[in-house]
Scaffold this active site. Structure first.
Site, PDB file in Angstrom:
ATOM      1  N   TRP A  74      29.338 -55.026   5.315  1.00  0.00           N
ATOM      2  CA  TRP A  74      29.416 -55.934   4.163  1.00  0.00           C
ATOM      3  C   TRP A  74      30.518 -56.914   4.545  1.00  0.00           C
ATOM      4  CZ3 TRP A  74      26.935 -57.224  -0.106  1.00  0.00           C
ATOM      5  CH2 TRP A  74      27.619 -57.917  -1.107  1.00  0.00           C
ATOM      6  N   GLY A 101      36.939 -51.335   5.413  1.00  0.00           N
ATOM      7  CA  GLY A 101      38.182 -51.641   4.702  1.00  0.00           C
ATOM      8  C   GLY A 101      38.612 -53.068   5.025  1.00  0.00           C
ATOM      9  N   GLU A 480      29.683 -60.677 -23.164  1.00  0.00           N
ATOM     10  CA  GLU A 480      29.279 -59.867 -22.026  1.00  0.00           C
ATOM     11  C   GLU A 480      28.787 -58.488 -22.505  1.00  0.00           C
ATOM     12  OE1 GLU A 480      28.424 -60.233 -19.170  1.00  0.00           O
ATOM     13  OE2 GLU A 480      28.661 -58.315 -18.158  1.00  0.00           O
TER      14      GLU A 480
END
Ligand code: F6R
Length: 607
Positions: A74, A101, A480
Site C-alpha cells: 500500500w 510501516g 456523517e
C-alpha cells in the site's frame, strides 16, 4: 499498511509466499514482490499492480528455493511502480527486506548513507533499511539488524533475508503487526494470521520492540537488546474468512477499530518537536498570502470531512471558505482564478466529480491541494500539493477510518497554513497540537462504549425514520452519522440543524421517534439542551452525545454517550465513533450486507 510474509522450511517457498500474500491483499495491492533464496543467490521478482500480475509474470520462471520473503504494498512513500515495490535489496543484492510501516526519519538516514557512498534506486522510505543493515553487517546479521533498527524512528514490521545466512530469517516489530507461525520443520512470519492459516494454527504474536530469529526447526524470540523472551503460543481457532477480517464479523467494524492507529499513523510523522511538517504541501507563505478564496470540494463522507476543514481554516487562517459537493460545484459558476486555493478531499482519489472539479480549478489557474488515501491515484497525481491520509486500505463501502483521518489531515493543513501566514499565536498553535495528539487514545477509550451502544441500537433498529440534530461542528458530524445509518441499514434518516427544527421538521417528531442529538460544543450546549427538550416534549426517544461532565443533559435525554473532554474544534473525531458504532449495530440487527450495501460502490469513477 502493507502485508509481509516469510517462509523457511522444506517446501517450495514461492507458492507459499504467493498464497500468503493473496490473504494479505486487503492490506494493499499497489504492487507485489517476492525474494527467494536459490542456489546461494537471492532472486527478486516484483511488479506494480495486484498480486495476479506477479503471478502471471513468474509462471514460467524457475524460482526454486525453500526460503523467501514476500510483500504486498500500500504505497506511502513513492508512487506504485516496479522499482518502489518490495522486497528492497542492498546494492549487491546479497540481502533483502520487506517492510510494513513508515520510517519517519528516512530522509536524514538517506542523506547520511548517500554521503557514505550508498546509491538509492527507489523513492521509498524502506530502502534505507536494507542499506543500513548492509552498513552495519560485519558478518553477524542479527547484530546488524539490531543496530539498524536502533536508528529508525517510526513504525515497522520487518522480514530480513541474507544469502550469507541461508538458515535463518529475521523478523522485527515496532508499531506494525507481526506474527510468527510455528510449523513442523518449517516456520513463517506474516503481518496477519490469514497468511499462514493454511499451514499452521500455532502462532506467536510479537509485541513492540520484539524480534525473532526464525530457522526451519527453531524460533528464538528476543527483545531488541537481545534478552530472550518466553512467549505463550496462541492457538488460532478462527476460520479463514473470519481471520481475513482479523476475527471481526465485518470489515466495517474492523476498520472502526483501526481508527486509533490510522489517526496516529496520519498524525505522528507530521507532528515534530518543531511543529507541523507537511512534506508534500509545498505552498509557500508568499503564495498563501495571495490566496483570497478557498474552496473545499468533495463527495459524501469526504464532503462531511471538508465541513470541518472550513471551520478550522476560517478560525485559524482567517480566510473565507466555501465547501461544496463536487457534483454541484462543477456545474455552478464558481469564481476561480490564480488567487484561489481548492482543497479536494477523496479517499479513493478517483471520484469522477471530485476529479472534474480539480481539473476545472486547474484550468482556471487555481492552486489545488488534495487530501487522499491512495498514493498514485488520479487526484494525487494531478493536484499541486498532496497530504496523504495514512488510513491503509478501506474495504467496507461505508467510510470510517478514511473520514477520521481526513478530519485530522484537514486540521494539520489549517494549522500549517495559519502558522505560515502568521494568523495564529504560538501559544494557540501549541495548545491545539497538544489536543490533537490526544485523539488516538481518546478514540480508543470511546471504542470501549460499544456494548452500551449496542443496547441503544436495540431501540432503533425497528425504526422507520431517525433524525439527527446538532449545531456548529456537531451539525456537521451529525450529517456523517445520518449518512452512515441510511447507507448501511436502509433506514430513512435525516439531519437537521437543531435551530431549524421549529421551522418545519418538528412536525415529524412523534411518540418514540429516535432523535440522535450531538451536543458537544461548549458555547452551544445550552441551546442544544433547549432543542432536546423541544423534541422530547413531542415524545422523541433522544440519544444524546455530550462531553463528560455535562450531566444536565441526562434530565432530558433517554440515553447519553459521553465523549472525553476535548476542544470544540476537533470534537467530530470523537463524536463520529459512537455514530459509526450505532449505524453498524443497527445494520447488523437488520441483517443487512454491512460491507457491501445495496446499490453502492466503493469508488465512484462515473458521474
Ligand atoms: C460513504 C462513502 C462515500 C464516499 C464518497 C466519496 O460512507 O464512503 O460517501 O465518501 O463516495 O468517495 P471518495 O472519498 O473516494 O472520493
Amino acid at each position: 499498511m502493507c502485508g509481509i510474509v516469510g517462509y523457511i522450511g522444506n517446501k517450495e517457498a514461492s507458492k507459499i509466499l504467493i498464497d500468503g500474500l493473496a490473504k494479505l491483499e486487503y492490506r494493499g495491492y499497489d504492487s507485489a514482490g517476492i525474494a527467494i533464496l536459490q542456489d546461494n543467490e537471492i532472486k527478486v521478482r516484483k511488479y506494480k499492480g495486484r498480486l495476479s500480475v506477479l503471478e502471471e509474470k513468474i509462471v514460467d520462471e524457475e524460482l526454486i528455493g525453500k526460503t523467501g520473503i514476500g510483500h504486498t504494498r500500500w504505497a506511502t512513500h513513492g508512487a506504485p511502480s516496479d522499482v518502489n515495490s518490495h522486497p528492497h535489496a542492498n546494492t549487491t543484492g546479497s540481502l533483502t527486506i520487506v517492510h510494513n510501516g513508515i520510517i519517519e526519519n528516512y530522509i536524514e538516514i538517506k542523506e547520511e548513507l548517500i554521503e557514505k557512498g550508498y546509491k538509492f534506486v527507489s523513492e521509498t522510505d524502506t530502502e534505507v533499511i536494507s542499506h543500513l543493515v548492509d552498513y552495519f553487517n560485519e558478518g553477524n546479521l542479527l547484530e546488524a539488524v539490531k543496530k539498524a533498527v536502533s536508528k529508525l524512528e517510526g513504525a515497522y514490521a520487518l522480514g530480513v533475508m541474507d544469502k550469507a545466512h541461508p538458515d535463518k530469517l529475521i523478523a522485527v516489530r515496532k508499531d506494525s503487526p507481526l506474527i510468527i507461525g510455528i510449523g513442523e520443520d518449517e516456520n513463517f512470519l506474516a503481518s496477519d494470521i490469514p497468511a499462514i492459516l493454511k499451514h499452521t494454527r500455532k502462532v506467536y504474536i510479537l509485541d513492540d520492540g520484539e524480534m525473532a530469529v526464525i530457522k526451519k526447526d527453531s524460533i528464538s524470540l528476543m527483545t531488541l537488546d537481545g534478552s530472550p523472551i518466553d512467549k505463550e503460543i496462541l492457538e488460532v481457532d478462527w476460520d479463514v474468512e473470519a481471520a481475513e477480517k482479523g476475527g471481526y464479523d465485518h470489515f466495517m467494524i474492523k476498520e472502526i477499530y483501526e481508527q486509533p492507529k490510522a489517526i496516529n499513523d496520519t498524525l505522528s510523522p507530521r507532528i515534530t518537536s518543531n511543529g507541523i511538517k507537511l512534506d508534500d504541501i509545498k505552498i509557500t507563505k508568499e503564495e498563501l498570502e495571495k490566496i483570497n478564496k478557498v474552496y473545499i470540494i468533495a463527495c459524501g463522507t469526504a464532503y462531511h470531512a471538508g465541513l470541518l476543514g472550513k471551520t478550522l481554516i476560517e478560525k485559524y487562517v482567517k480566510a473565507p471558505v466555501i465547501v461544496d459537493v463536487a457534483s454541484e460545484f462543477r456545474y455552478s459558476n464558481p469564481f476561480i482564478d490564480e488567487n484561489t486555493l481548492m482543497i479536494v478531499v477523496s479517499q479513493s482519489g478517483e471520484t469522477a466529480d471530485t476529479l472534474a472539479a480539480l481539473r476545472l480549478a486547474k484550468e482556471n489557474k487555481a492552486r489545488v491541494m488534495a487530501v487522499t488515501n491512495v498514493v498514485g491515484s488520479s487526484i494525487s497525481r494531478e493536484a499541486h500539493d498532496v497530504l496523504y491520509t495514512w488510513a491503509g486500505p478501506e474495504i467496507a463501502v461505508a467510510s470510517t477510518k478514511a473520514y477520521t483521518t481526513q478530519l485530522v489531515s484537514l486540521a494539520l493543513i489549517a494549522l500549517d497554513m495559519a502558522s505560515k501566514k502568521g494568523t495564529i499565536t504560538k501559544k494557540e498553535y501549541e495548545a491545539i497540537i497538544a489536543e490533537i495528539n490526544t485523539l488516538p487514545k481518546k478514540v480508543e477509550s470511546l471504542l470501549k462504549e460499544e456494548e452500551k451502544i449496542k443496547e441503544i441500537a436495540k431501540d432503533i433498529y425497528i425504526a422507520e425514520h431517525v433524525f439527527y440534530i446538532g449545531r456548529g461542528a456537531d451539525y456537521d458530524v451529525a450529517r456523517e452519522g445520518s449518512l452512515k445509518l441510511k447507507e448501511i441499514s436502509y433506514i430513512h434518516s435525516e439531519v437537521i440543524a437543531a435551530g431549524e427544527l421549529k421551522h418545519g421538521t418538528l412536525a415529524l417528531i412523534e411518540d418514540g421517534t429516535p432523535v440522535i442529538a450531538v451536543a458537544t460544543q461548549d458555547k452551544l450546549y445550552d441551546k442544544m439542551l433547549s432543542n432536546i427538550k423541544e423534541v422530547k416534549a413531542r415524545g422523541a426517544n433522544v440519544i444524546a452525545i455530550a462531553k463528560k461532565g455535562n450531566k444536565e443533559i441526562e434530565k432530558s435525554a433517554d440515553s447519553v454517550i459521553y465523549i472525553p473532554d476535548i476542544i470544540d474544534e476537533i470534537t467530530s473525531v470523537l463524536n463520529v465513533i459512537p455514530l459509526q458504532l450505532l449505524s453498524y449495530h443497527v445494520a447488523v440487527m437488520r441483517d443487512c450486507d454491512v460491507d457491501k450495501p445495496r446499490n453502492l460502490a466503493k469508488s465512484v469513477t462515473v458521474e
